[in-house]
Design an enzyme around this catalytic site. Structure first.
Site, mmCIF file in Angstrom:
data_model
loop_
_atom_site.group_PDB
_atom_site.id
_atom_site.type_symbol
_atom_site.label_atom_id
_atom_site.label_comp_id
_atom_site.label_asym_id
_atom_site.label_seq_id
_atom_site.Cartn_x
_atom_site.Cartn_y
_atom_site.Cartn_z
ATOM 1 N N CYS A 65 0.842 -1.196 0.000
ATOM 2 C CA CYS A 65 0.000 0.000 0.000
ATOM 3 C C CYS A 65 0.879 1.249 0.000
ATOM 4 C CB CYS A 65 -0.925 -0.005 1.214
ATOM 5 S SG CYS A 65 -1.981 1.459 1.312
ATOM 6 N N CYS A 84 -0.485 4.101 2.131
ATOM 7 C CA CYS A 84 -0.350 3.862 3.573
ATOM 8 C C CYS A 84 1.068 4.114 4.063
ATOM 9 C CB CYS A 84 -0.718 2.412 3.900
ATOM 10 S SG CYS A 84 -2.345 1.888 3.337
ATOM 11 N N ASP A 85 2.060 3.651 3.299
ATOM 12 C CA ASP A 85 3.441 3.604 3.791
ATOM 13 C C ASP A 85 4.408 4.550 3.089
ATOM 14 O OD1 ASP A 85 2.602 1.557 5.495
ATOM 15 O OD2 ASP A 85 2.986 0.026 3.970
#
Length: 299
Positions: free
Chosen positions: A129, A132-133
């Protein structure tokens, strides 16, 4: 007993909930993740949903959910572990042992990320992701593995954060749409590595190096992070033996969502379809409710 149990709270499941409430059906949406809205929630930007150009995936998903809630949709938080057809109804058993019953099921559990599956990739050094990261890799060197829309979208997103982005694909050309390819091709800090597969990820808690196979030639690439966008696998494990699945595990169902198990309907990315997008998932949810409503009338 419910009229319909909707399994999954992504765009397909939430649209099904909206249509079920408008049809005055007694329905419940089952969600594995609390307040979840499916994989669309991690998309930075959605450019192909009519009327909402450039909306974030999170906002689009929340809009679906708020619409369903405004109509009084009931939600149940739990992970379905088994689905069984009884004499004239369906029973869904959850991980906590609870059982819900309904006359029909709409299965819209979506897909999961396809794993890289090479040595070192199961450590906590590979992300699936980028949204997300990505923030953890400010001014770092990262690699994105894949050649579809998600991979190129991730590369474009990460190029704004990382110092350098390598886009690694096993074929000699990308599968992503042409406009996205043109966009990525114009970004200076994205470098393509084609006809190449990753055979190993070296590093400890963080990735430090990739071992590459470039047409039989073994090479290494120093990086700080790895992002995988290798497609998806359908979340249909609990439907084996319940309805027919194709060789990839997708539910065999047409536009009406009807499976070969009476009273079980499929919607969204889990079914056999040539296109898996938010708009097709939403359409599936609407079609599945219409089919389920017709089925309920026949009982």
């Amino acid at each position: 007993m419910y009229d319909i149990i909707i399994i999954g709270s992504g765009p397909a499941g939430l649209t099904a909930a909206i249509y079920a409430k408008r049809a005055m059906l007694n329905a419940v949406v089952v969600e594995k993740d609390y307040m979840g809205t499916g994989q669309i929630s991690v998309s930075e930007r959605v450019e192909n949903y009519p009327g909402l150009y450039g909306v974030s995936g999170y906002d689009l998903g929340e809009g679906f959910r708020e619409h369903a809630l405004a109509l009084g949709t009931e939600f149940y938080d739990g992970e379905a572990k088994a689905i069984a057809k009884e004499s004239d109804y369906w029973a869904v058993t959850f991980s906590d042992g609870r059982v819900l019953e309904a006359k029909a099921i709409i299965y819209a559990a979506g897909t999961s990320y396809r794993r890289l599956g090479v040595e070192g990739s199961e450590k906590q050094c590979v992300s699936y992701c980028a949204v997300c990261d990505g923030a953890f890799y400010q001014n770092k060197i990262v690699a994105v593995i894949g050649g579809g829309d998600t991979a190129l979208g991730d590369a474009a997103y990460l190029s704004k954060i990382a110092k350098k982005v390598y886009l690694i694909h096993r074929r000699d050309e990308f599968r992503a749409n042409k406009s996205l390819q043109a966009q990525v091709n114009a970004v200076e800090n994205i470098e393509f590595i084609l006809n190449t597969t990753v055979t190993k990820v070296n590093g400890g808690d963080k990735a430090e190096e990739l071992v590459l196979n470039r047409n039989g030639s073994i090479d290494t690439l120093k990086i700080d992070g790895v992002f995988c966008a290798l497609g998806s696998l359908p979340n249909t494990e609990l439907l084996k033996g319940v309805c027919s699945l194709d060789s990839f595990g997708y539910i065999i169902a047409g536009e009406d969502g009807a499976t070969d198990a009476k009273g079980l309907f499929a919607a969204g990315d889990v079914r056999t379809t040539p296109l898996r997008q938010v708009i097709t998932a939403a359409a599936d949810g609407a079609n599945a409710v219409t089919s389920a409503e017709n089925y309920l009338r026949s009982l």
